[in-house]
Design a protein around this motif. Structure first.
Motif, PDB file in Angstrom:
ATOM      1  N   THR A  67     -13.700 -69.732   2.159  1.00  0.00           N
ATOM      2  CA  THR A  67     -12.152 -70.330   2.145  1.00  0.00           C
ATOM      3  C   THR A  67     -12.257 -69.393   0.269  1.00  0.00           C
ATOM      4  OG1 THR A  67     -12.764 -72.506   0.627  1.00  0.00           O
ATOM      5  CG2 THR A  67     -12.005 -72.937   3.106  1.00  0.00           C
ATOM      6  N   ALA A  68     -12.773 -69.515  -0.119  1.00  0.00           N
ATOM      7  CA  ALA A  68     -12.854 -68.380  -1.840  1.00  0.00           C
ATOM      8  C   ALA A  68     -12.783 -66.673  -1.299  1.00  0.00           C
ATOM      9  CB  ALA A  68     -13.788 -68.664  -2.108  1.00  0.00           C
ATOM     10  N   ALA A  69     -12.505 -66.251  -1.866  1.00  0.00           N
ATOM     11  CA  ALA A  69     -11.915 -64.644  -2.216  1.00  0.00           C
ATOM     12  C   ALA A  69     -13.721 -64.459  -2.287  1.00  0.00           C
ATOM     13  CB  ALA A  69     -11.625 -63.984  -3.709  1.00  0.00           C
ATOM     14  N   ALA A  70     -13.965 -62.810  -1.760  1.00  0.00           N
ATOM     15  CA  ALA A  70     -15.161 -62.450  -1.249  1.00  0.00           C
ATOM     16  C   ALA A  70     -16.035 -62.438  -3.077  1.00  0.00           C
ATOM     17  CB  ALA A  70     -15.084 -60.725  -1.609  1.00  0.00           C
ATOM     18  N   PRO A  71     -17.520 -62.867  -2.782  1.00  0.00           N
ATOM     19  CA  PRO A  71     -18.445 -62.799  -4.470  1.00  0.00           C
ATOM     20  C   PRO A  71     -17.955 -61.825  -5.284  1.00  0.00           C
ATOM     21  CG  PRO A  71     -19.806 -62.698  -1.849  1.00  0.00           C
ATOM     22  CD  PRO A  71     -18.317 -62.471  -1.494  1.00  0.00           C
ATOM     23  N   VAL A  72     -18.012 -61.569  -6.722  1.00  0.00           N
ATOM     24  CA  VAL A  72     -18.233 -60.832  -7.239  1.00  0.00           C
ATOM     25  C   VAL A  72     -19.543 -60.005  -7.113  1.00  0.00           C
ATOM     26  CG1 VAL A  72     -17.496 -62.660  -8.973  1.00  0.00           C
ATOM     27  CG2 VAL A  72     -19.946 -62.101  -9.353  1.00  0.00           C
ATOM     28  N   ALA A  73     -19.443 -58.806  -7.312  1.00  0.00           N
ATOM     29  CA  ALA A  73     -20.191 -57.964  -7.296  1.00  0.00           C
ATOM     30  C   ALA A  73     -21.895 -58.442  -8.227  1.00  0.00           C
ATOM     31  CB  ALA A  73     -20.525 -56.735  -7.193  1.00  0.00           C
TER      32      ALA A  73
END
Length: 292
Positions: A67-73
């Motif tokens: 439900t959140a944005a894509a994980p940080v790289a």
């Protein structure tokens, strides 16, 4: 490179072995079914080191769309720091053996205290409501050639929240859970699945086959109050109905209870039409109760 976990239509299960009742002890070497049972866990201790950690691989399984944005790289170095830091806290500052690639860990079993060779598995980077999280396991190396048939395997479970600059905060850590036999936990093919908007967990089954009857139960190891706990009481197959099988699927469209999505359980077998029921998380028992 690091993406949130994709969703399978139906959850499959990991393979490992749990501790079994004494009356079934003679059947252990005959026909064991995959499993995960937190028979005994030890709390972490220590701080970060420079042990080689497994590189992240594309996520392969999950039970719900994040439900959140894509994980940080995260770079390989940042992931290395998370894994090293958590393992150093769990097993000790000087526990890493570069020659064997192991983190040494002493574990008190039923009969004796044994030294185990613990290795980190591939870390997985996922998106959660609170931000990016990193999950990984450790497992006792069955090829260390130091275990007898009756010595259990060991498994560790770790999770941390990580920011884009690589700073991490422990989410949960369990250094050692005894399961399996002959130093092999049988847990490396466990699936990391999303069980709530802000929580993932390791899915597997526990059980075995005795006198031709297979009995297995789903297990779901998730972070609860800083450690990993099994929150499933859902049977996959039972002694009363050995020809029936229950398949489960976490439903991300359902309303979360105490941070856990509901589970759809489909019972099939015995020539009857498949029947699906919904199992909500029980906040009082802190588990998913058995399928009706």
């Amino acid at each position: 490179m690091h993406t949130a976990l994709e969703q399978p239509a139906v959850i499959s299960v990991a393979r490992s072995t749990r501790a079994l009742p004494a009356r079934h002890a003679l059947w252990l070497g005959v026909c064991l079914v995959a499993g995960l049972t937190a028979c005994k866990a030890q709390a972490p201790a220590g701080e970060p080191s420079t042990a080689p950690a497994a590189a992240t691989a594309p996520a392969t399984a999950a039970a719900a769309t994040p439900t959140a944005a894509a994980p940080v790289a995260l770079s390989a170095e940042q992931l290395q720091a998370v894994v090293d830091g958590m393992l150093r806290k769990a097993y000790g500052e000087k526990a890493f053996n570069a020659a064997t690639g192991c983190w040494s860990h002493s574990f008190e079993g039923a009969n004796d205290t044994l030294d185990y060779c613990m290795k980190p598995d591939t870390p997985k980077v996922v998106a959660a409501a609170s931000g990016t999280q990193v999950y990984f396991q450790t497992y006792s190396d069955p090829n260390a050639d130091t275990y007898s048939l009756v010595d259990p395997g060991l498994r560790g479970a770790f999770a941390a929240t990580v920011t884009a600059d690589g700073k991490w905060t422990p989410l949960a850590a369990t250094a050692a859970i005894d399961q399996g036999q002959a130093g092999d936990c049988g847990c490396r093919d466990a699936q990391l699945v999303q069980v709530g908007p802000d929580r993932h967990g390791w899915l597997g089954t526990a059980g075995g086959t005795w006198q031709g009857v297979t009995v297995t139960q789903y297990t779901l190891l998730v972070p609860v109050a800083g450690v990993f706990r099994d929150v499933s009481r859902i049977a996959q197959s039972s002694e009363d109905s050995p020809s029936e099988v229950v398949q489960i699927q976490i439903d991300p469209t359902g309303t979360p209870v105490d941070g856990f999505y509901p589970i759809k359980a489909t019972r099939q077998g015995d020539g009857a039409a498949a029947a699906t029921s919904v199992i909500a998380f029980d906040p009082k028992q802190q588990v998913y109760p058995g399928a009706p």
